[in-house]
Design a protein around this motif. Structure first.
Motif, PDB file in Angstrom:
ATOM      1  N   TYR A 180       0.823 -11.390   3.784  1.00 30.82           N
ATOM      2  CA  TYR A 180      -0.493 -10.999   3.285  1.00 30.82           C
ATOM      3  C   TYR A 180      -1.352 -10.416   4.415  1.00 30.82           C
ATOM      4  N   ASN A 183      -0.864  -6.771   5.666  1.00 31.74           N
ATOM      5  CA  ASN A 183      -1.245  -5.655   4.801  1.00 31.74           C
ATOM      6  C   ASN A 183      -2.311  -4.811   5.494  1.00 31.74           C
ATOM      7  N   GLU A 185      -4.457  -2.889   4.390  1.00 26.51           N
ATOM      8  CA  GLU A 185      -5.732  -2.860   3.682  1.00 26.51           C
ATOM      9  C   GLU A 185      -6.681  -3.953   4.176  1.00 26.51           C
ATOM     10  N   ILE A 186      -6.098  -5.021   4.713  1.00 27.23           N
ATOM     11  CA  ILE A 186      -6.914  -6.133   5.200  1.00 27.23           C
ATOM     12  C   ILE A 186      -7.845  -5.680   6.317  1.00 27.23           C
ATOM     13  N   CYS A 190     -11.786  -6.784   6.965  1.00 25.56           N
ATOM     14  CA  CYS A 190     -11.880  -8.032   7.723  1.00 25.56           C
ATOM     15  C   CYS A 190     -11.391  -7.846   9.155  1.00 25.56           C
ATOM     16  N   VAL A 230      -4.329 -13.890  -2.743  1.00 23.42           N
ATOM     17  CA  VAL A 230      -5.292 -12.796  -2.798  1.00 23.42           C
ATOM     18  C   VAL A 230      -6.416 -12.981  -1.778  1.00 23.42           C
ATOM     19  N   GLY A 231      -6.340 -14.048  -1.008  1.00 18.88           N
ATOM     20  CA  GLY A 231      -7.338 -14.288   0.025  1.00 18.88           C
ATOM     21  C   GLY A 231      -6.932 -15.424   0.938  1.00 18.88           C
ATOM     22  N   ASN A 255     -11.238 -13.708   4.082  1.00 20.22           N
ATOM     23  CA  ASN A 255     -10.988 -12.347   3.630  1.00 20.22           C
ATOM     24  C   ASN A 255     -10.477 -12.384   2.200  1.00 20.22           C
ATOM     25  N   CYS A 256     -10.725 -11.309   1.492  1.00 19.81           N
ATOM     26  CA  CYS A 256     -10.212 -11.123   0.143  1.00 19.81           C
ATOM     27  C   CYS A 256      -9.733  -9.683   0.054  1.00 19.81           C
ATOM     28  N   LEU A 257      -8.498  -9.506  -0.307  1.00 25.04           N
ATOM     29  CA  LEU A 257      -7.954  -8.152  -0.382  1.00 25.04           C
ATOM     30  C   LEU A 257      -8.712  -7.315  -1.405  1.00 25.04           C
ATOM     31  N   ASN A 258      -9.090  -7.949  -2.487  1.00 29.99           N
ATOM     32  CA  ASN A 258      -9.851  -7.271  -3.536  1.00 29.99           C
ATOM     33  C   ASN A 258     -11.293  -7.759  -3.454  1.00 29.99           C
TER      34      ASN A 258
END
Length: 329
Positions: A180, A183, A185-186, A190, A230-231, A255-258
């Motif tokens: 996770y 990724n 995108e993180i 964050c 997801v976080g 952190n939360c990806l979405n």
């Protein structure tokens, strides 16, 4: 000659006398003094009044605490100067002395947190070659007031979402956590750093580092209805620190990806510790985009602030002044 030395137990009352109303809410030095002065990994330094001929006895006029953190960083904190002796170069002298200590001990970088409203400190650090890197938001949430507000005004479907759950991570979760956090995108939302008692550390995602968080039950995972992560959150219970003598939980990383689930995750975290009922306050240290004022009542937010992370790479081939901290060895 400048007289900067290790703090002594007999300095305590003099220091606390000018560390009472540093901020609008007071100061925290009285809570950490005993720990700082006995900490083998750090140095509590004082600027002694013997540098001023007009003073009748040797007393501290300013202090700073320095500590070598993980990642070979010299962390600067607790810089205070008696207000009647400000603008005399005492704070700058303490900073230069501290940086020289780092240089002489082979430390490559120095960092500090400064309130976004503290313009004199920002200017002083920048004059010494520090650069502003990151901005953070800090919130102190009163959990009882939050719980009372939830009973009155928070919609159950916002707080108790069936699609999200928060779990204490287990060793079997580490590979999924590493996946996770890898990724790309993180990194857009964050920063890979976490707080521990107001010091900032790099988040090491190695097996040994994550295992330590898991072992201490400090690593939480936020999962959806099919058990996908997801976080991630790191929490630090107040085993060593407290707020005004009351136990608190520090949300040191989140952190939360979405980002669309960010609000629900905040409420789930708060309700989790309200239910446990072991803590009076929750402290959040969050990325700058987080604005809890928009999702929590003003009653439950006891205070908040915004901070800049300042950092400076230390040149081990030169000194900032001719004063070397040899007497501290």
């Amino acid at each position: 000659m400048m007289n900067i030395r290790r703090a002594k137990p007999s300095d305590k009352d003099f220091v606390l006398d000018f560390c009472m109303n540093t901020f609008e809410w007071g100061d925290y030095v009285y809570r950490v003094w005993d720990r700082w002065i006995s900490d083998p990994s750090g140095l509590l330094l004082v600027y002694d009044s013997s540098n001023f001929p007009s003073t009748s006895k040797s007393i501290p006029l300013g202090i700073i605490h320095i500590v070598k953190c993980l990642g070979d960083i010299l962390w600067l904190e607790g810089l205070r100067v008696n207000k009647i002796h400000r603008n005399k170069g005492i704070a700058t002298a303490l900073l230069k002395y501290s940086l020289n200590y780092g240089i002489n001990n082979g430390i490559k970088e120095s960092s500090a947190l400064v309130s976004t409203n503290n313009f004199p400190s920002q200017k002083m650090l920048e004059k010494l070659g520090f650069s502003k890197f990151l901005e953070y938001r800090y919130y102190n949430i009163n959990l009882k007031k939050y719980r009372d507000d939830c009973n009155v005004s928070i919609k159950p479907d916002l707080v108790f979402s069936k699609k999200l759950d928060i779990k204490i991570s287990q060793f079997r979760d580490i590979f999924s956590i590493q996946e996770y956090l890898s990724n790309p995108e993180i990194s857009k939302f964050c920063v890979s750093k976490y707080f521990d008692s107001w010091r900032l550390y790099d988040l090491n995602t190695s097996l040994s580092s994550l295992s330590s968080f898991v072992r201490n039950k400090e690593l939480l995972i936020i999962v959806n209805d099919i058990d996908e992560i997801v976080g991630i959150a790191i929490v630090k219970p107040s085993g060593k620190i407290s707020f005004n003598g009351m136990p608190m939980i520090q949300i040191s990383y989140l952190n939360c990806l979405n980002l669309s689930i960010f609000v629900r995750v905040i409420h789930l975290l708060l309700m989790n510790y309200c239910d446990v009922n072991l803590f009076n306050n929750a402290h959040f240290l969050l990325p700058v985009f987080a604005e809890l004022e928009k999702i929590l009542s003003t009653k439950s937010i006891e205070n908040s602030d915004r901070f800049f992370l300042y950092s400076k790479f230390l040149d081990t081939t030169s000194n900032l002044s001719s004063i070397l901290p040899a007497n501290l060895q």
